[in-house]
Write an enzyme that holds these catalytic residues in place. Structure first.
Site, PDB file in Angstrom:
ATOM      1  N   SER A 113       0.695  -1.338  -0.151  1.00  6.70           N
ATOM      2  CA  SER A 113       0.059  -0.042   0.034  1.00  6.70           C
ATOM      3  C   SER A 113       0.887   1.136  -0.139  1.00  6.70           C
ATOM      4  O   SER A 113       1.478   1.531  -0.762  1.00  6.70           O
ATOM      5  CB  SER A 113      -1.040  -0.189   1.201  1.00  6.70           C
ATOM      6  OG  SER A 113      -1.841   1.119   1.211  1.00  6.70           O
ATOM      7  N   HIS A 114       0.752   1.934   0.991  1.00  8.95           N
ATOM      8  CA  HIS A 114       1.343   3.283   1.126  1.00  8.95           C
ATOM      9  C   HIS A 114       2.841   3.108   1.668  1.00  8.95           C
ATOM     10  O   HIS A 114       3.631   4.296   1.503  1.00  8.95           O
ATOM     11  CB  HIS A 114       0.475   4.191   1.888  1.00  8.95           C
ATOM     12  CG  HIS A 114       0.213   3.652   3.516  1.00  8.95           C
ATOM     13  ND1 HIS A 114      -0.493   2.390   3.397  1.00  8.95           N
ATOM     14  CD2 HIS A 114       0.817   3.760   4.518  1.00  8.95           C
ATOM     15  CE1 HIS A 114      -0.360   2.074   4.723  1.00  8.95           C
ATOM     16  NE2 HIS A 114       0.571   3.018   5.491  1.00  8.95           N
ATOM     17  N   ASP A 277      -2.344   6.477  -3.420  1.00  6.58           N
ATOM     18  CA  ASP A 277      -1.265   5.546  -2.764  1.00  6.58           C
ATOM     19  C   ASP A 277      -0.802   4.627  -3.672  1.00  6.58           C
ATOM     20  O   ASP A 277      -1.093   4.416  -4.801  1.00  6.58           O
ATOM     21  CB  ASP A 277      -1.437   5.142  -1.400  1.00  6.58           C
ATOM     22  CG  ASP A 277      -2.609   4.077  -1.226  1.00  6.58           C
ATOM     23  OD1 ASP A 277      -3.173   3.916  -2.496  1.00  6.58           O
ATOM     24  OD2 ASP A 277      -2.577   3.196  -0.665  1.00  6.58           O
ATOM     25  N   ASP A 279      -1.299   1.199  -4.028  1.00  6.92           N
ATOM     26  CA  ASP A 279      -2.027   0.357  -4.738  1.00  6.92           C
ATOM     27  C   ASP A 279      -3.262   1.100  -5.099  1.00  6.92           C
ATOM     28  O   ASP A 279      -4.286   0.330  -5.394  1.00  6.92           O
ATOM     29  CB  ASP A 279      -2.183  -0.952  -3.880  1.00  6.92           C
ATOM     30  CG  ASP A 279      -3.096  -0.235  -2.278  1.00  6.92           C
ATOM     31  OD1 ASP A 279      -2.564   0.593  -1.865  1.00  6.92           O
ATOM     32  OD2 ASP A 279      -3.614  -1.193  -1.735  1.00  6.92           O
ATOM     33  N   ASP A 281      -5.634   2.678  -3.496  1.00  8.46           N
ATOM     34  CA  ASP A 281      -7.083   2.616  -2.932  1.00  8.46           C
ATOM     35  C   ASP A 281      -7.068   3.858  -1.817  1.00  8.46           C
ATOM     36  O   ASP A 281      -8.296   4.001  -1.407  1.00  8.46           O
ATOM     37  CB  ASP A 281      -7.174   1.200  -1.931  1.00  8.46           C
ATOM     38  CG  ASP A 281      -6.239   1.204  -0.925  1.00  8.46           C
ATOM     39  OD1 ASP A 281      -5.329   1.858  -0.942  1.00  8.46           O
ATOM     40  OD2 ASP A 281      -6.178  -0.035  -0.195  1.00  8.46           O
ATOM     41  N   ARG A 282      -6.348   4.737  -1.624  1.00  9.03           N
ATOM     42  CA  ARG A 282      -6.522   5.811  -0.839  1.00  9.03           C
ATOM     43  C   ARG A 282      -6.549   7.014  -1.703  1.00  9.03           C
ATOM     44  O   ARG A 282      -6.175   7.072  -2.973  1.00  9.03           O
ATOM     45  CB  ARG A 282      -5.387   5.713  -0.225  1.00  9.03           C
ATOM     46  CG  ARG A 282      -5.153   4.841   0.925  1.00  9.03           C
ATOM     47  CD  ARG A 282      -4.046   5.338   2.183  1.00  9.03           C
ATOM     48  NE  ARG A 282      -3.782   4.309   3.002  1.00  9.03           N
ATOM     49  CZ  ARG A 282      -3.231   4.568   4.224  1.00  9.03           C
ATOM     50  NH1 ARG A 282      -2.733   5.382   4.401  1.00  9.03           N
ATOM     51  NH2 ARG A 282      -3.314   3.372   4.885  1.00  9.03           N
ATOM     52  N   LYS A 376     -11.448   0.192  -0.656  1.00  7.85           N
ATOM     53  CA  LYS A 376     -11.505   1.701  -0.646  1.00  7.85           C
ATOM     54  C   LYS A 376     -10.796   1.915  -2.229  1.00  7.85           C
ATOM     55  O   LYS A 376     -10.222   1.186  -2.608  1.00  7.85           O
ATOM     56  CB  LYS A 376     -10.867   2.317   0.442  1.00  7.85           C
ATOM     57  CG  LYS A 376      -9.413   1.713   0.587  1.00  7.85           C
ATOM     58  CD  LYS A 376      -8.916   2.375   1.844  1.00  7.85           C
ATOM     59  CE  LYS A 376      -7.383   2.104   2.297  1.00  7.85           C
ATOM     60  NZ  LYS A 376      -7.411   0.865   2.844  1.00  7.85           N
TER      61      LYS A 376
END
Ligand code: VG1
Ligand code: CO
Length: 543
Positions: A113-114, A277, A279, A281-282, A376
Site C-alpha cells: 500500500s502506502h 497511494d 495500490d 485505494d487511498r 476503498k
C-alpha cells in the site's frame, strides 16, 4: 513440466485480523518465503483446485518476480484460471472489481500500500475473498494457523511467462488470462459518474492535478482523466509506475505529497488536486487553498452523493472506522440513515456492504469507497468529487465551507509516532487501558473526561465480535482522543493518536487545525504519559 513438492519451515505469517502480510522486501525475497505463505493461503481456503483467481499488484520492487511464483503455484495446485493485469499491475480497487465481475473465488494482491517500495523497503501480499474484499478474520486466522504448521508447497518446474501481451496462455493445466488493468474499471466508473458533466467542467477551463506518486494509479488516471474526460495532458503527475515509487513514500497526505499541496495552496494553483497511494485505494482531496481531511471528505460525499448518477436514488447508510471523525454521523442523522462505527480496516465494511446496510464507507487514513467494489477506491473518490463540483458549480472551498455552516465542523488530526520501541508502546497502551475505569471526571489539561473505553465491535450482520480495537476517551463538548497501535508498520510499533473537537455551526469554523486541537492533544499526552513512555516530544507525522 513437472509438479514439484518442496519443504516449508513453519513461520509466523500474517497475523489474524491484519489485512495481508506486510514485511521488509528482503524477507519476502528469502528462498521459499513467498511460496510457504501462498501455500498457507491456498490451504486455508481449502485449496484452489478448479478455482479462478485474480492476481496483480502495485508494481513495486519484487512484484514481477512474486507474481511468477504465485502463478506457478496456482497452476501446480490445480487452479483453473488466473486473471492477471498486464505487466502484473492491478490497483487494489480494480482487483476487487475484477474478482466480483468475473465471479472469481478470490484474488492475491501484491502491495504494501502506502509503504515505500524497493529492495530495502516494504513488500506485501494479501488475499481477498469472493466478494472482492479483504479476507475476514475467520480467514486470516486460518491463514495464520497454516503458516504455523505448513510443511510443504507445490509448484511447477517451468520458466516465467510473459505478462506483457494481452490474451491467454497456458501454464500447466491453468489458463493465464492477461487483461488490460484499466479497461473494466474505467467502464465501471463511467456507469457511476456523469462523464459528460465532468468533461464540460474541463472544457470550461477547470484545472486539476492528480499526483499518482509513481504508483499504480498512473495508467488509470491517464486513461480516465486525460483520455476519457478530456483533462489536458499534464493533469496527471508522476504517472508512470516505478518499482521504488521514484524513491518516494506513496502515501497521499500533506507530508508525503507536499509538492502537490504547495502547488494547490498557491494563488495561481489548480482548482482541484488529488493524489492516491501505492495500490490506488487511498485518496487525498484538495481545492485551491484548502486541504479536505479524509473525514470531512467522507461527510461531504455522503451529503452530495445523490448528485452522481450511480447514487441518484440516495444512499442506504454510511460506515466509518472508529477513529474517523464523526462528521459523517451528523450527515447521516440529518438524512435519517444509519451510520455504523467499525474497527480500522476495510474488511469490516464488507458485511455491511454485502447486506445493503451501507452505500458509502470511509476511514480517516484517506480511504473512501462505496458498494461498487469491496475495497476503498482512490480514483472513485476523485471522480465523485469532480461530479459533485460539476453539478454544484462551486469550488472545493465553497462546498466545504457550506458543509461546515450546515453541520458544524469536526476539527480533526492524526498524530503518528513511528518506529517506537514495541515494548514501550505496548506498556503505554496497557497502562492507559488499566486506568480507563477511573478516567471519567478527571480533567487532564483542563478538559473534563466524560467517558473512556476500549472499543469492541459487534458485527450486526454475522454477530462476530472484534475486541481491543482502540482506546476512546471522550471529553466534554464533543471532543475526543483515540489511541491505537498500527497493524501495518514494519518497524517497531507505530502509535496513532487521533484527535477531534466539534465546533457547532455559528462557532469559529476557521481555526488552524493543530491550534484547534492543542488542548485535546495535551490532555491525551498527559493521560498516556506519552513523552516519558515513548521518548518523543512531537509526532513524526501529523495528518
Ligand atoms: C492503516 C490505516 C487504516 C487502513 C490500513 C490499510 O492501518 O490506519 O485505516 O485501513 O492502513 O490501508 P494501521 O493499522 O497502520 O493504522 V492500505 O491503503 O494499506 O490498504
Ligand atoms: Co493502499
Amino acid at each position: 513440466m513437472t509438479t514439484l513438492t518442496q519443504d516449508c519451515t513453519p513461520f509466523e505469517g500474517q497475523k489474524p485480523g491484519t489485512s495481508g502480510l506486510r514485511k521488509k522486501t528482503r524477507v519476502f525475497m528469502e528462498p521459499g518465503y513467498v511460496e510457504c505463505f501462498v501455500q498457507s493461503v491456498f490451504n486455508a481456503i481449502e485449496g484452489v483446485e478448479g478455482k479462478t483467481l485474480v492476481i496483480g499488484g502495485d508494481g513495486r520492487f519484487f512484484n514481477a518476480e512474486a507474481i511468477q511464483t504465485i502463478l506457478r503455484m496456482a497452476a501446480a495446485n490445480g487452479a483453473k484460471r488466473a486473471i492477471v493485469g498486464k505487466d502484473g499491475l492491478l490497483s487494489t480497487p480494480a482487483a476487487s472489481h475484477l474478482i466480483r465481475k468475473r465471479s472469481a473465488s478470490g484474488g492475491l494482491i501484491l502491495s504494501a500500500s502506502h509503504n515505500p517500495g524497493g529492495i530495502d523497503a516494504d513488500f506485501g501480499l494479501k488475499y481477498n475473498v469472493s466478494n472482492g474484499g479483504p479476507a475476514p478474520e475467520s480467514v486470516t486466522a486460518a491463514i495464520y494457523d497454516e503458516t504455523r504448521t505448513i510443511s510443504s508447497y507445490k509448484t511447477l518446474d517451468t520458466d516465467d511467462i510473459d505478462l506483457g501481451d494481452l490474451g491467454e496462455v497456458t501454464l500447466g493445466g491453468m489458463t493465464v488470462e492477461i487483461v488490460d488493468p484499466v479497461a473494466a474499471y474505467a467502464v465501471l466508473m463511467e456507469k457511476l459518474f456523469d462523464f459528460d458533466a465532468i468533461k464540460g467542467l474541463f472544457q470550461a477551463g477547470f484545472t486539476m492535478r492528480f499526483d499518482a506518486m509513481h504508483a499504480v494509479t498512473g495508467p488509470y488516471a491517464k486513461a480516465i482523466l486525460e483520455e476519457k474526460l478530456g483533462a489536458p495532458e499534464g493533469t496527471v503527475l508522476n504517472g508512470v509506475p516505478s518499482v521504488d515509487f521514484g524513491k518516494g513514500h506513496p502515501d497521499p497526505n500533506p507530508i508525503w505529497a507536499k509538492p502537490l499541496v504547495d502547488m494547490v495552496m498557491a494563488e495561481d494553483g489548480p482548482d482541484f488536486a488529488a493524489a492516491s497511494d501505492g495500490d490506488g485505494d487511498r485518496n487525498m482531496i484538495l481545492g485551491r487553498g484548502v486541504y479536505v481531511t479524509p473525514s470531512d471528505s467522507l461527510a461531504v460525499l455522503a451529503a452530495n452523493a445523490h448528485l452522481a448518477p450511480g447514487y441518484k436514488e440516495g444512499i442506504a447508510g454510511v460506515a466509518r472506522s472508529m477513529p474517523t471523525s464523526r462528521a459523517c454521523d451528523r450527515v447521516a442523522e440529518a438524512m435519517g440513515i444509519a451510520c455504523f462505527e467499525t474497527p480500522t480496516g476495510w474488511k469490516f465494511f464488507g458485511n455491511l456492504l454485502d447486506a445493503g446496510k451501507v452505500t458509502l464507507c470511509g476511514e480517516e487514513s484517506a480511504g473512501t469507497g462505496s458498494s461498487h467494489v469491496r475495497e476503498k477506491d482512490g480514483l472513485w473518490a476523485v471522480l465523485l468529487w469532480l461530479n459533485i463540483i460539476a453539478v454544484r458549480g462551486q469550488s472545493v472551498h465553497h462546498i466545504l465551507k457550506d458543509h461546515w455552516k450546515e453541520y458544524g465542523r469536526n476539527y480533526y488530526s492524526r498524530h503518528d509516532y513511528e518506529a517506537v520501541d514495541a515494548t514501550a508502546a505496548a506498556e503505554l497502551m496497557g497502562a492507559l487501558e488499566a486506568a480507563l475505569p477511573d478516567l471519567p471526571g478527571q480533567r487532564p489539561a483542563g478538559l473534563m473526561i466524560t467517558e473512556a473505553d476500549q472499543f469492541s465491535y459487534h458485527d450486526p450482520v454475522d454477530g462476530s465480535v472484534s475486541e481491543n480495537q482502540g482506546l476512546r476517551i471522550n471529553f466534554e463538548g464533543g471532543a475526543r482522543g483515540v489511541l491505537r497501535l498500527s497493524g501495518t508498520g514494519t518497524e517497531g510499533a507505530t502509535l496513532r493518536v487521533y484527535l477531534e473537537r466539534y465546533e457547532p455551526s455559528g462557532g469559529d469554523l476557521e481555526i488552524e487545525t493543530q491550534a484547534a486541537l492543542a488542548q485535546v492533544a495535551a490532555a491525551v499526552a498527559e493521560l498516556s504519559d506519552l513523552e516519558k513512555r515513548t521518548g518523543r516530544t512531537k509526532p513524526d507525522v501529523m495528518t
